[in-house]
Design a protein around this motif. Structure first.
Motif, PDB file in Angstrom:
ATOM      1  N   VAL A   1     -44.400 -20.650  -1.817  1.00  0.00           N
ATOM      2  CA  VAL A   1     -43.523 -21.803  -1.987  1.00  0.00           C
ATOM      3  C   VAL A   1     -42.208 -21.621  -1.247  1.00  0.00           C
ATOM      4  O   VAL A   1     -41.608 -20.545  -1.264  1.00  0.00           O
ATOM      5  N   ILE A   2     -41.753 -22.708  -0.620  1.00  0.00           N
ATOM      6  CA  ILE A   2     -40.406 -22.799  -0.053  1.00  0.00           C
ATOM      7  C   ILE A   2     -39.636 -23.829  -0.873  1.00  0.00           C
ATOM      8  O   ILE A   2     -40.146 -24.912  -1.154  1.00  0.00           O
ATOM      9  N   ILE A   3     -38.401 -23.514  -1.243  1.00  0.00           N
ATOM     10  CA  ILE A   3     -37.512 -24.509  -1.850  1.00  0.00           C
ATOM     11  C   ILE A   3     -36.473 -24.900  -0.807  1.00  0.00           C
ATOM     12  O   ILE A   3     -35.780 -24.036  -0.257  1.00  0.00           O
ATOM     13  N   GLN A   4     -36.379 -26.188  -0.527  1.00  0.00           N
ATOM     14  CA  GLN A   4     -35.313 -26.689   0.344  1.00  0.00           C
ATOM     15  C   GLN A   4     -34.245 -27.313  -0.538  1.00  0.00           C
ATOM     16  O   GLN A   4     -34.402 -28.402  -1.077  1.00  0.00           O
ATOM     17  N   HIS A   5     -33.151 -26.592  -0.688  1.00  0.00           N
ATOM     18  CA  HIS A   5     -32.012 -26.985  -1.520  1.00  0.00           C
ATOM     19  C   HIS A   5     -31.324 -28.211  -0.907  1.00  0.00           C
ATOM     20  O   HIS A   5     -31.403 -28.446   0.300  1.00  0.00           O
ATOM     21  N   GLY A   6     -30.604 -28.976  -1.729  1.00  0.00           N
ATOM     22  CA  GLY A   6     -29.818 -30.108  -1.234  1.00  0.00           C
ATOM     23  C   GLY A   6     -28.404 -29.668  -0.893  1.00  0.00           C
ATOM     24  O   GLY A   6     -28.183 -28.579  -0.359  1.00  0.00           O
ATOM     25  N   VAL A   7     -27.418 -30.520  -1.209  1.00  0.00           N
ATOM     26  CA  VAL A   7     -26.013 -30.151  -1.029  1.00  0.00           C
ATOM     27  C   VAL A   7     -25.657 -29.156  -2.139  1.00  0.00           C
ATOM     28  O   VAL A   7     -25.704 -29.514  -3.317  1.00  0.00           O
ATOM     29  N   PRO A   8     -25.306 -27.924  -1.805  1.00  0.00           N
ATOM     30  CA  PRO A   8     -25.098 -26.901  -2.843  1.00  0.00           C
ATOM     31  C   PRO A   8     -24.096 -27.288  -3.922  1.00  0.00           C
ATOM     32  O   PRO A   8     -24.234 -26.888  -5.072  1.00  0.00           O
ATOM     33  N   GLY A   9     -23.072 -28.084  -3.571  1.00  0.00           N
ATOM     34  CA  GLY A   9     -22.055 -28.469  -4.540  1.00  0.00           C
ATOM     35  C   GLY A   9     -22.443 -29.612  -5.443  1.00  0.00           C
ATOM     36  O   GLY A   9     -21.727 -29.922  -6.402  1.00  0.00           O
ATOM     37  N   ALA A  10     -23.581 -30.252  -5.171  1.00  0.00           N
ATOM     38  CA  ALA A  10     -24.011 -31.408  -5.973  1.00  0.00           C
ATOM     39  C   ALA A  10     -24.775 -30.932  -7.193  1.00  0.00           C
ATOM     40  O   ALA A  10     -25.693 -30.111  -7.088  1.00  0.00           O
ATOM     41  N   ILE A  11     -24.427 -31.440  -8.357  1.00  0.00           N
ATOM     42  CA  ILE A  11     -25.101 -31.038  -9.586  1.00  0.00           C
ATOM     43  C   ILE A  11     -26.578 -31.431  -9.561  1.00  0.00           C
ATOM     44  O   ILE A  11     -27.421 -30.736 -10.121  1.00  0.00           O
ATOM     45  N   THR A  12     -26.904 -32.537  -8.876  1.00  0.00           N
ATOM     46  CA  THR A  12     -28.320 -32.930  -8.757  1.00  0.00           C
ATOM     47  C   THR A  12     -29.105 -31.834  -8.056  1.00  0.00           C
ATOM     48  O   THR A  12     -30.204 -31.462  -8.497  1.00  0.00           O
ATOM     49  N   ALA A  13     -28.548 -31.318  -6.960  1.00  0.00           N
ATOM     50  CA  ALA A  13     -29.230 -30.272  -6.197  1.00  0.00           C
ATOM     51  C   ALA A  13     -29.363 -28.995  -7.029  1.00  0.00           C
ATOM     52  O   ALA A  13     -30.418 -28.345  -7.039  1.00  0.00           O
ATOM     53  N   GLN A  14     -28.308 -28.635  -7.726  1.00  0.00           N
ATOM     54  CA  GLN A  14     -28.338 -27.423  -8.541  1.00  0.00           C
ATOM     55  C   GLN A  14     -29.396 -27.529  -9.651  1.00  0.00           C
ATOM     56  O   GLN A  14     -30.155 -26.584  -9.889  1.00  0.00           O
ATOM     57  N   ASP A  15     -29.420 -28.675 -10.320  1.00  0.00           N
ATOM     58  CA  ASP A  15     -30.386 -28.849 -11.412  1.00  0.00           C
ATOM     59  C   ASP A  15     -31.820 -28.910 -10.898  1.00  0.00           C
ATOM     60  O   ASP A  15     -32.744 -28.432 -11.566  1.00  0.00           O
TER      61      ASP A  15
ATOM     62  N   GLN B   1     -34.829 -28.987  11.128  1.00  0.00           N
ATOM     63  CA  GLN B   1     -34.428 -27.775  11.832  1.00  0.00           C
ATOM     64  C   GLN B   1     -34.639 -26.524  10.964  1.00  0.00           C
ATOM     65  O   GLN B   1     -35.129 -25.495  11.440  1.00  0.00           O
ATOM     66  N   VAL B   2     -34.293 -26.635   9.671  1.00  0.00           N
ATOM     67  CA  VAL B   2     -34.502 -25.510   8.753  1.00  0.00           C
ATOM     68  C   VAL B   2     -35.987 -25.203   8.637  1.00  0.00           C
ATOM     69  O   VAL B   2     -36.409 -24.038   8.660  1.00  0.00           O
ATOM     70  N   MET B   3     -36.807 -26.249   8.543  1.00  0.00           N
ATOM     71  CA  MET B   3     -38.246 -26.067   8.398  1.00  0.00           C
ATOM     72  C   MET B   3     -38.855 -25.445   9.649  1.00  0.00           C
ATOM     73  O   MET B   3     -39.769 -24.602   9.557  1.00  0.00           O
ATOM     74  N   GLU B   4     -38.360 -25.822  10.799  1.00  0.00           N
ATOM     75  CA  GLU B   4     -38.857 -25.217  12.048  1.00  0.00           C
ATOM     76  C   GLU B   4     -38.647 -23.707  12.019  1.00  0.00           C
ATOM     77  O   GLU B   4     -39.546 -22.940  12.395  1.00  0.00           O
ATOM     78  N   ASN B   5     -37.481 -23.275  11.564  1.00  0.00           N
ATOM     79  CA  ASN B   5     -37.193 -21.841  11.488  1.00  0.00           C
ATOM     80  C   ASN B   5     -38.063 -21.147  10.443  1.00  0.00           C
ATOM     81  O   ASN B   5     -38.551 -20.028  10.661  1.00  0.00           O
ATOM     82  N   LEU B   6     -38.279 -21.817   9.321  1.00  0.00           N
ATOM     83  CA  LEU B   6     -39.090 -21.234   8.252  1.00  0.00           C
ATOM     84  C   LEU B   6     -40.550 -21.083   8.678  1.00  0.00           C
ATOM     85  O   LEU B   6     -41.218 -20.112   8.313  1.00  0.00           O
ATOM     86  N   LEU B   7     -41.040 -22.017   9.457  1.00  0.00           N
ATOM     87  CA  LEU B   7     -42.423 -21.940   9.945  1.00  0.00           C
ATOM     88  C   LEU B   7     -42.597 -20.764  10.900  1.00  0.00           C
ATOM     89  O   LEU B   7     -43.687 -20.167  10.965  1.00  0.00           O
TER      90      LEU B   7
END
Length: 333
Positions: free
Chosen positions: A158-172, A204-210
């Motif tokens: 599994v890969i988790i792609q986080h959102g905006v780190p400061g957003a509570i939605t992303a954190q939760d 772009q992040v996914m390209e690097n992860l692949l």
């Protein structure tokens, strides 16, 4: 002039003076409500605004305007915007903070100016609001992840792609994803990488992860914009049928991607309904009616079997049943 006539004249004069001097009733004047969004790029925020407009259209004498930072999710710009708006004294503000901690002092200014605040999407940690409308992001992410894990036999990388780190939605949402992984021993977390709720960055992040990980089975993206960006990178790498990608928001483009068999699933965060309910609560409050303190929308997963219902633009979505929702177990008073 007889005494009776003098009394009548005096009463008439007093009545006229009182009528001219009394405040205009709220129902007799236009009321101004400000609706805020975080940016003008993500279709989620457009859906929120559309829902808000539908709510305002149900009432007479409402001036509804929206505001957004020109730089997506800019904390400083949102602070400046609302410093100016507070000075102009709108009747109510329907507010989503770009950062739920950093914008608390701005909400305190709204409170000091006695402007009622109706918070949606990201719950504030400071200041006072009349109503909060949102979803349980952790539970939403948990159910979303468990659904896709089941589709791969509860075993894989599994890969988790986080959102905006400061957003509570992303954190939760990351909390929910991690809880689902913990509860599914066959799933192995490879890495968690942020992509700021942005499609291009996600690609772009996914390209690097692949390049880094030859075997990926599931990508848990923080929203649909990121999920769609991941799918572009996965498709370009020739691995579209090998990796299942989930998102959150259930925007029309993601729903169409799910129907086409590209994106696996999403969770309906329903910006349209959040915008509608929060704005309607504000207008009910201005009309002197009691409003709920918190409203949490239920978790709804969108899969290939039901994706068609989410493929319509927000303008064509039906309005939620406000009375039913605020009287349900998902609302607190």
């Amino acid at each position: 002039m007889k005494l009776g006539k003098k009394v009548l004249v005096l009463v008439a004069v007093v009545f006229c003076i009182f009528s001219l001097s009394r405040p205009v009733a709220a129902a007799d004047k236009e009321r101004w409500v400000v609706f805020s969004v975080k940016n003008i790029v993500n279709p989620f925020w457009k859906a929120c605004w559309v829902g808000a407009q539908k709510a305002a259209a149900e009432y007479k004498g409402i001036k509804l305007t929206y505001t957004s930072p020109t730089t997506s999710d800019s904390i400083e710009e949102q602070m400046r915007i609302f410093d100016d708006i507070i000075l102009k004294r709108p009747d109510a503000i329907v507010f989503v903070p770009t950062d739920y901690v950093a914008l608390a002092p701005t909400v305190a200014k709204m409170n000091k100016a006695k402007i009622p605040v109706f918070n949606y999407c990201n719950e504030l940690t400071g200041g006072t609001y009349e109503t909060y409308v949102g979803s349980n992001d952790e539970q939403l992410a948990y159910e979303n992840a468990k659904n896709v894990f089941k589709a791969v036999g509860n075993k894989g990388n599994v890969i988790i792609q986080h959102g905006v780190p400061g957003a509570i939605t992303a954190q939760d949402r990351v909390k929910g994803f991690n809880r689902a992984i913990k509860d599914t021993p066959g799933m192995k977390l490879l890495t968690t990488q942020p992509a700021d709720y942005n499609r291009l960055k996600a690609m772009q992040v996914m390209e690097n992860l692949l390049q880094r990980y030859p075997k990926i089975d599931v990508v848990l993206a923080a929203n649909d914009e990121q999920a769609l960006g991941c799918i572009e990178a996965i498709d370009a790498a020739g691995k579209l049928g090998q990796i299942k990608v989930t998102g959150t928001d259930a925007n029309p483009e993601a729903a169409a991607s799910i129907a086409a068999g590209r994106q696996f699933a999403t969770a309906d965060y329903s910006g349209h309904d959040q915008g509608y309910i929060a704005t309607k609560a504000a207008l009910e409050y201005l009309n002197g009616n009691k409003v709920p303190k918190k409203v949490f929308l239920p978790v709804v997963l969108v899969t290939k079997e039901n994706a068609k219902a989410w493929m319509v633009p927000p303008e064509q979505k039906p309005k939620p049943d406000y009375d039913k929702i605020v009287k349900s177990a998902n609302a607190t008073w």
